[in-house]
Design a protein around this motif. Structure first.
Motif, short mmCIF file in Angstrom:
data_model
loop_
_atom_site.label_atom_id
_atom_site.label_comp_id
_atom_site.label_asym_id
_atom_site.label_seq_id
_atom_site.Cartn_x
_atom_site.Cartn_y
_atom_site.Cartn_z
N LYS A 1 0.84 -1.21 0.00
CA LYS A 1 0.00 0.00 0.00
C LYS A 1 0.87 1.25 0.00
N LEU A 2 1.96 1.22 0.76
CA LEU A 2 2.86 2.38 0.76
C LEU A 2 3.46 2.56 -0.63
N GLY A 3 3.82 1.47 -1.28
CA GLY A 3 4.32 1.57 -2.65
C GLY A 3 3.30 2.19 -3.58
N ALA A 4 2.04 1.80 -3.43
CA ALA A 4 0.97 2.34 -4.28
C ALA A 4 0.76 3.82 -4.05
N VAL A 5 0.84 4.25 -2.78
CA VAL A 5 0.70 5.67 -2.45
C VAL A 5 1.81 6.48 -3.11
N CYS A 6 3.04 5.96 -3.03
CA CYS A 6 4.18 6.68 -3.61
C CYS A 6 4.07 6.74 -5.13
N ALA A 7 3.67 5.64 -5.76
CA ALA A 7 3.52 5.62 -7.22
C ALA A 7 2.45 6.60 -7.67
N ALA A 8 1.35 6.67 -6.92
CA ALA A 8 0.26 7.58 -7.28
C ALA A 8 0.71 9.03 -7.21
N GLU A 9 1.53 9.36 -6.20
CA GLU A 9 2.01 10.73 -6.09
C GLU A 9 2.85 11.10 -7.30
N ILE A 10 3.72 10.19 -7.73
CA ILE A 10 4.68 10.54 -8.77
C ILE A 10 4.02 10.67 -10.14
N ILE A 11 2.96 9.88 -10.40
CA ILE A 11 2.34 9.95 -11.73
C ILE A 11 1.35 11.11 -11.85
N SER A 12 1.18 11.85 -10.76
CA SER A 12 0.25 12.99 -10.78
C SER A 12 0.93 14.29 -11.23
N HIS A 13 2.25 14.22 -11.53
CA HIS A 13 2.98 15.40 -11.99
C HIS A 13 4.15 14.97 -12.85
N TYR A 14 4.79 15.93 -13.51
CA TYR A 14 5.97 15.63 -14.31
C TYR A 14 7.17 15.36 -13.40
N GLY A 15 8.03 14.48 -13.86
CA GLY A 15 9.26 14.21 -13.13
C GLY A 15 9.13 13.01 -12.21
#
Length: 332
Positions: free
Chosen positions: A302-316
């Motif tokens: 779940k922590l991995g999923a939270v981190c992945a979701a944050e990163i795909i919501s913006h460039y970089g």
């Protein structure tokens, strides 16, 4: 066995990313495989493609570097080993990773080639297509390893992308030996199907020899490594070969298998997918951070999923919010 000073030390490509928007027509016109990564083998080739890019955004990247930067943002203790050149991009990379809270002490390499760069084209659906000139990163020598550092980390994390050049491949083999002698765990990410097409036999041998404790793959990579036709067959074949198998499946979430136990979680909802660059890197960061804290498989996933979701919501591919606050809000 002594308590480690670091949660994770990673060895990987030290790359500066250049991101730009593009449409599917441009991707096809340039002969790129959408959503994948291809290598460029000369500065001239990189310069020619760069000249065709629209307005770009520069950001330090590199798969394993992204992972440890995110672990540091989550409160973990991390270090990175990777080769930059003694040039402006090398200074940018070194500054950025240290500013992220990651220990980085690999000496810069004088002369040519330049620091690695990755030209990333992001299509309207958020998919990233990467074109990488490895430059100085492919000349990481075994002599650059700080063996005491590697022995002082709970987990050694290696990226498949760096397996291609001979020098860093030898360095990573040496690092595996150091980590295992120190009683530490070795985590390996397959990185891309093209890495498997070039070095699948090497990867399978590492696994067969019992040198990998945690294996990260996405669905396509798992299928390619296992030489099967679908996800379920891939899991069935590979799960018994590594102590911990972690597979990401995009919108379908992620699965981990350990000691015959399978745990799956769904993807974290995202309002808009802007750029998938670094999604796998950040997922690995969250999962490894969870494991370093002694969390179980489900909470680590779940922590991995939270981190992945944050990163795909913006460039970089580096976090842009307070990750510890985000995790507290999402997971408590």
């Amino acid at each position: 066995m002594s308590q480690p000073s670091y949660d994770v030390v990673a060895i990987g490509n030290a790359i500066v990313d250049v991101l730009s928007q593009a449409d599917d027509g441009f991707i096809a016109q340039e002969g790129m495989a959408k959503g994948s990564m291809q290598l460029m083998f000369s500065p001239a080739e990189a310069d020619a493609l760069y000249a065709k890019m629209g307005p770009g955004t520069e950001a330090s990247g590199g798969s394993a570097a992204n992972t440890v930067a995110a672990i540091a943002a989550l409160g973990g203790r991390t270090a990175f080993v990777g080769q930059v050149a003694d040039d402006q991009l090398g200074e940018v990379f070194a500054h950025d990773i240290r500013a992220a809270g990651v220990s980085f002490a690999t000496p810069a390499r004088p002369g040519e080639p330049t620091t690695a760069r990755c030209l990333i084209f992001v299509t309207p659906d958020g998919q990233r297509t990467m074109n990488t000139f490895l430059g100085a990163s492919q000349f990481l020598p075994e002599a650059a390893l700080d063996r005491a550092l590697i022995a002082d980390a709970a987990i050694l994390y290696l990226e498949g992308y760096l397996w291609d050049p001979e020098e860093p491949r030898a360095a990573m083999r040496a690092a595996i030996e150091v980590a295992r002698k120190a009683g530490r765990k070795v985590a390996f990410t397959l990185s891309d199907t093209f890495c498997i097409s070039r070095h699948g036999d090497d990867f399978r041998k590492l696994i067969a020899d019992g040198l990998i404790d945690i294996l990260f793959a996405n669905e396509a990579e798992l299928v390619a490594l296992a030489e099967v036709d679908d996800f379920d067959a891939g899991v069935a074949k590979m799960a018994g070969q590594v102590p911990l198998l972690v597979v990401t499946r995009g919108q379908a979430g992620a699965t981990a298998v350990q000691a015959g136990r399978t745990v799956s979680v769904g993807a974290e909802p995202v309002e808009q997918v802007v750029d998938t660059t670094g999604a796998g890197d950040l997922f690995a960061a969250g999962f490894l951070r969870g494991q370093a804290q002694g969390w179980g498989l489900e909470k680590s996933l779940k922590l991995g999923a939270v981190c992945a979701a944050e990163i795909i919501s913006h460039y970089g591919a580096r976090p842009q919010v307070d990750m510890q606050a985000l995790v507290a809000a999402k997971l408590g």
